[in-house]
Design a protein around this motif. Sequence first.
Motif, PDB file in Angstrom:
ATOM      1  N   LEU A  38      73.532  38.500  47.881  1.00 52.67           N
ATOM      2  CA  LEU A  38      72.277  38.912  47.317  1.00 52.67           C
ATOM      3  C   LEU A  38      72.023  38.921  46.083  1.00 52.67           C
ATOM      4  O   LEU A  38      70.897  39.020  45.562  1.00 52.67           O
ATOM      5  CB  LEU A  38      71.717  40.111  48.160  1.00 52.67           C
ATOM      6  N   PRO A  41      72.549  42.879  43.219  1.00 56.12           N
ATOM      7  CA  PRO A  41      71.563  43.689  42.376  1.00 56.12           C
ATOM      8  C   PRO A  41      71.915  45.042  41.794  1.00 56.12           C
ATOM      9  O   PRO A  41      71.649  45.485  40.993  1.00 56.12           O
ATOM     10  CB  PRO A  41      70.434  43.799  43.645  1.00 56.12           C
ATOM     11  N   LEU A 104      60.812  41.255  51.944  1.00 57.74           N
ATOM     12  CA  LEU A 104      62.184  41.425  51.733  1.00 57.74           C
ATOM     13  C   LEU A 104      63.339  41.067  53.009  1.00 57.74           C
ATOM     14  O   LEU A 104      64.206  40.698  52.893  1.00 57.74           O
ATOM     15  CB  LEU A 104      62.523  42.953  51.134  1.00 57.74           C
ATOM     16  N   ARG A 107      63.705  37.642  53.401  1.00 56.27           N
ATOM     17  CA  ARG A 107      64.772  37.136  52.538  1.00 56.27           C
ATOM     18  C   ARG A 107      66.074  37.426  52.989  1.00 56.27           C
ATOM     19  O   ARG A 107      67.009  36.674  52.539  1.00 56.27           O
ATOM     20  CB  ARG A 107      64.426  37.711  51.170  1.00 56.27           C
ATOM     21  N   VAL A 108      66.109  38.716  53.408  1.00 55.08           N
ATOM     22  CA  VAL A 108      67.590  39.355  53.729  1.00 55.08           C
ATOM     23  C   VAL A 108      68.170  38.615  54.945  1.00 55.08           C
ATOM     24  O   VAL A 108      69.459  38.327  55.390  1.00 55.08           O
ATOM     25  CB  VAL A 108      67.497  40.799  53.683  1.00 55.08           C
ATOM     26  N   LEU A 136      67.503  45.301  46.079  1.00 58.33           N
ATOM     27  CA  LEU A 136      66.931  44.112  45.811  1.00 58.33           C
ATOM     28  C   LEU A 136      65.297  44.556  45.276  1.00 58.33           C
ATOM     29  O   LEU A 136      64.961  43.930  44.318  1.00 58.33           O
ATOM     30  CB  LEU A 136      66.583  43.260  46.992  1.00 58.33           C
ATOM     31  N   TYR A 137      64.687  45.497  45.998  1.00 54.49           N
ATOM     32  CA  TYR A 137      63.479  45.954  45.718  1.00 54.49           C
ATOM     33  C   TYR A 137      63.246  46.658  44.098  1.00 54.49           C
ATOM     34  O   TYR A 137      62.574  46.194  43.452  1.00 54.49           O
ATOM     35  CB  TYR A 137      62.824  46.767  46.541  1.00 54.49           C
ATOM     36  N   GLU A 140      63.779  43.820  41.728  1.00 53.40           N
ATOM     37  CA  GLU A 140      62.616  42.936  41.465  1.00 53.40           C
ATOM     38  C   GLU A 140      61.574  43.752  40.678  1.00 53.40           C
ATOM     39  O   GLU A 140      60.917  43.064  39.799  1.00 53.40           O
ATOM     40  CB  GLU A 140      61.812  42.643  43.084  1.00 53.40           C
TER      41      GLU A 140
END
Length: 445
Positions: A38, A41, A104, A107-108, A136-137, A140
Motif C-alpha cells: 500500500l 502509509p 478506499l 483501492r485495497v 491510508l485515509y 491522504e
Amino acid sequence: MEYREALEYLYGLINYEKARVPYTDLKLERMREFMERLGNPEKTIPTVLVAGTKGKGSTSYMLHRLFGAFGLRCGLFSKPHLLTFRERIRIDDRLISPKELARLVDRVRPVVEAMERESPWGQPTYFEVAVGLALLYFLEKQVDVAVVEVGLGGRLDATNVTEPRVTVITPVSFDHMEVLGNTLEQIAWEKAGILRSNVPLVLAPQREEARKVVLQEAKRKGAPVLEVAEECHADITFRGLRGSRFRFHVRGWGEGEIVLPLLGDHQVENFLTALLVVKLFGLPCEVSRLREVTGTFRWPGRVDVLSLSPLCVFDVAHNRASFEVLLATLRDYLDVKKAVCLLGFLEGKDCAGIAEALRTFPEYCIVTEPLHPRALPVEVASSFFLSSGIPVELIPDPYRARERAESVARTLGLPLLVAGSFYLARAFKEILRFEEVLEEEVELC
C-alpha cells in the motif's frame, strides 16, 4: 464500488477469522507486507499507539478530541464499532463518509486478493484491512497526528506496524486469556510489545503485577516512562448524572478545574492519561480550551444513559474488571444499587468472574445472545448466574429480550442495565444513534 458492496466485502473477510486462527499465526510479517504493497502509509504518520485492557477506547477518543481542540488535524482508529464500520475511522470527530470508505475499499481490494494468491502469509484479515484503510485515509487527508487503538494484546497486533511518537498503556486486567495468557504478568508482557526504544510510554495506574512487567520491558527496550499516578492528580468534587467536576494537576504543565460529561472516576483517570500525552506533544495547558472541548465529549456505550424514565444504562463492559468499575460508577454517579440486568456475551468471556462481580446487584436477570457469530448460547451464559439465586430468564433474540427487560424494569420500578458486549447495541439502535447512520449499515453490521 458502491458503499453496500464495500461493506459486504469487508464483512466477508471475517470468515477468515471465524476459523479462530491462533494468535501466534497473526504475524506482523503479513501486515508489513500489506503495508508495503500500500506504499507504507504507517511510516509517515505521527502516531500515538494506545494499548490496554480497560479504557483504551475512551482514552483514545479523548486524546483525539484534545488534539483537535489545539488545532491539530487528528485521525482516530478505534474498535470495535457499535452500529457502523465507519465509527472505526474518523478525522476531527467526523466519521469517514460512505463514499470515501467505498473508494478506499475499491483501492485495497486488489492488494488483498493479490496477497491471497501470492503471499506466503496469505490474505490480510478483516482487522488488518481495517487498519490499512484507516492509515491510508489518514495519509491522504494529511493528518497532523493519528491516535490508533490496539486491537488485541499489542506485540502481534496489526497496529504494531506503526511508528509511534508516544505509546500508551491503559489499565491491564484479565481478558482474552485464551489468547494472551492466564496471568496478569503474561497479559502485561503482550501489551508491552508496543514499546519502542527512545519512544516515551505514558503508563496509566496499574495493578503492581502488571506495572512491574511493563516497567521491566520499558527498561529493557530503553523506553522512557511517565506514570500517570506520579505525574498527575485529580480531586473530584462532584459526581452525578451530568458527569464529574474535578481539579487536575499535571506536573510541569499546569492545573485547573474541568467538568467531564463521561460518567465514572475511571474516565477522570483516562482524561489525565490523555493530558499527559498532550503535554508530551509540547502543547500548552490552556484550561479554557480544555473546558470547551470536554463539554462536547460523547462516547456512546460507556455508562451511556439511554433514557431517564425508566433509567436505562448501556455499557460495553465484557470482563470482570470492567463490570466492577461499572457497578461502582452506577452507585457513585447515579445512586443505583439494584437493577434489572439484560446481559449477553461472546464466547471466551469470563462469565464466572462477571457473575461474581455482579453478585446481588441484579433483582432480575435476562440473558440474551449478542448479534455476532460467536455469541455465547443463553443456556451456557445463564448457568453462571443461576447458582447465585438470581431469577434468570433466557431470551436468545436480543430485540425480544429488550422488550421483556424494559417491561420487567417498569413493573419492578427499577433501572435497566444492558451490558456484556458491543454487539448488543443494534437492539437499541434508535436510541444509541449518535451520527447520521444509514439503515443498511446497521443491518449489515
